[in-house]
Design an enzyme around this catalytic site. Structure first.
Site, PDB file in Angstrom:
ATOM      1  N   GLU A  42       0.825  -1.203   0.000  1.00 50.34           N
ATOM      2  CA  GLU A  42       0.000   0.000   0.000  1.00 50.34           C
ATOM      3  C   GLU A  42       0.867   1.265   0.000  1.00 50.34           C
ATOM      4  OE1 GLU A  42      -3.666   1.802   2.739  1.00 50.34           O
ATOM      5  OE2 GLU A  42      -2.210   0.430   3.621  1.00 50.34           O
ATOM      6  N   LYS A 115     -10.414   2.402  -1.681  1.00 48.76           N
ATOM      7  CA  LYS A 115     -10.527   1.797  -0.353  1.00 48.76           C
ATOM      8  C   LYS A 115     -11.844   2.177   0.312  1.00 48.76           C
ATOM      9  CE  LYS A 115      -7.693   1.316   3.855  1.00 48.76           C
ATOM     10  NZ  LYS A 115      -6.352   1.646   4.399  1.00 48.76           N
ATOM     11  N   CYS A 152      -5.640  -2.854   2.778  1.00 50.58           N
ATOM     12  CA  CYS A 152      -5.315  -2.784   4.203  1.00 50.58           C
ATOM     13  C   CYS A 152      -6.540  -2.992   5.098  1.00 50.58           C
ATOM     14  CB  CYS A 152      -4.590  -1.488   4.507  1.00 50.58           C
ATOM     15  SG  CYS A 152      -3.619  -1.562   6.029  1.00 50.58           S
TER      16      CYS A 152
END
Length: 293
Positions: A42, A115, A152
């Protein structure tokens, strides 16, 4: 059909060109080892700037169109016939996203994910920088496999993994930045971090690939120690490869997609699903239910 996947891990500094060059070198190492789908961590272009809240870090964001790092990895993907999910800080008008663009083996961008779950903890102050993603959970057709990508904090949510597999994902990939916890200095979440994604693999009968960063990164009043431990798990959640906590490295594994598909079909977890009973998942407090006829 067999596909060879890879994950990488590396440290990042404020020498941005050096970070990108290091990531490119790791991709080439993975390709030399036979990898076809290669996952970088990331936000690898920079240190993990979300340790702190600083307006100046918004200047790191770039739009997709004309993004120099995306164009550089498009060229690399085309030259080496690779699938590369590339994480970056996206600017879209006045909005900012933690995003991944999926580059196919011909160099074309075939998909884009923003995300969805944005954390807000000491040292992981992402809500200051990122709007919640608006793409939903997707699966992307590439030359070598249909892949799902989360970022994540997304990896802690079983609903995200299940949604991607329901959309046909044959592999789940999670670029990551995780390490020490400022609010609990004695907490080591490494085993928990790995276990939750291995659970996604086992529950959905698909391999999982996770790429984390390494090293200590400092801000004005805090520092995080990232614990690496990137890994590739098979469709039962068993490790195929696992990195240590400190070393820059490339991991590879060969996966038989056809055998996985047969196993997943025979196991029955998708046949026996009861979405008519899952209404509580549609609300934060678990009280909403789906009307039955």
């Amino acid at each position: 059909m067999h596909v060879t996947v890879a994950c990488t891990q590396m440290h990042c500094s404020w020498e941005l060109e050096a970070n990108i060059a290091r990531a490119e070198a790791l991709v080439n190492r993975a390709a030399d080892a036979g990898a076809q789908i290669i996952l970088l961590q990331e936000l690898f272009e920079t240190p993990y700037f979300c340790i702190e809240q600083e307006n100046q870090h918004f200047d790191l964001a770039r739009p997709i169109a004309g993004h120099p790092t995306l164009e550089r990895f498009q060229k690399l993907a085309r030259a080496r016939e690779l699938v590369l999910p590339v994480s970056f800080f996206e600017r879209a008008g006045l909005a900012h996203y933690n995003a991944v663009s999926i580059i196919d083996a011909d160099g074309a961008i075939v998909g884009h994910y923003r995300k969805s779950h944005i954390p807000d903890f000491p040292g992981y102050q992402e809500k200051f920088y990122f709007s919640p993603g608006d793409t939903g959970f997707l699966a992307f057709d590439t030359r070598y496999a249909r892949i799902g990508v989360g970022i994540c904090w997304d990896q802690w949510f079983p609903e995200a993994a299940r949604a991607m597999v329901l959309r046909g994902a044959e592999l789940l990939l999670y670029p990551t930045a995780i390490g020490s916890e400022l609010y609990a200095p004695d907490l080591d979440s490494k085993d928990h971090w790995q276990m939750v994604m291995r659970g996604h693999a086992a529950a959905n009968v698909v391999p999982v690939i996770a790429s984390n960063r390494i090293g200590i990164e400092r801000a004005k009043d805090a520092e995080l120690s990232f614990y690496g431990s990137s890994f590739i798990a098979d469709h039962t959640g068993a490790f195929l490869a696992c990195a240590d906590r400190d070393s820059e490295c490339v991991l590879t594994a060969s996966i038989d997609l056809d055998a996985n598909r047969e196993y997943r079909r025979s196991w029955g977890v998708f046949r026996d699903r009861r979405p008519d009973l899952y209404g509580a998942l549609l609300s934060l407090d678990g009280q909403r239910t789906v009307a039955t006829r």
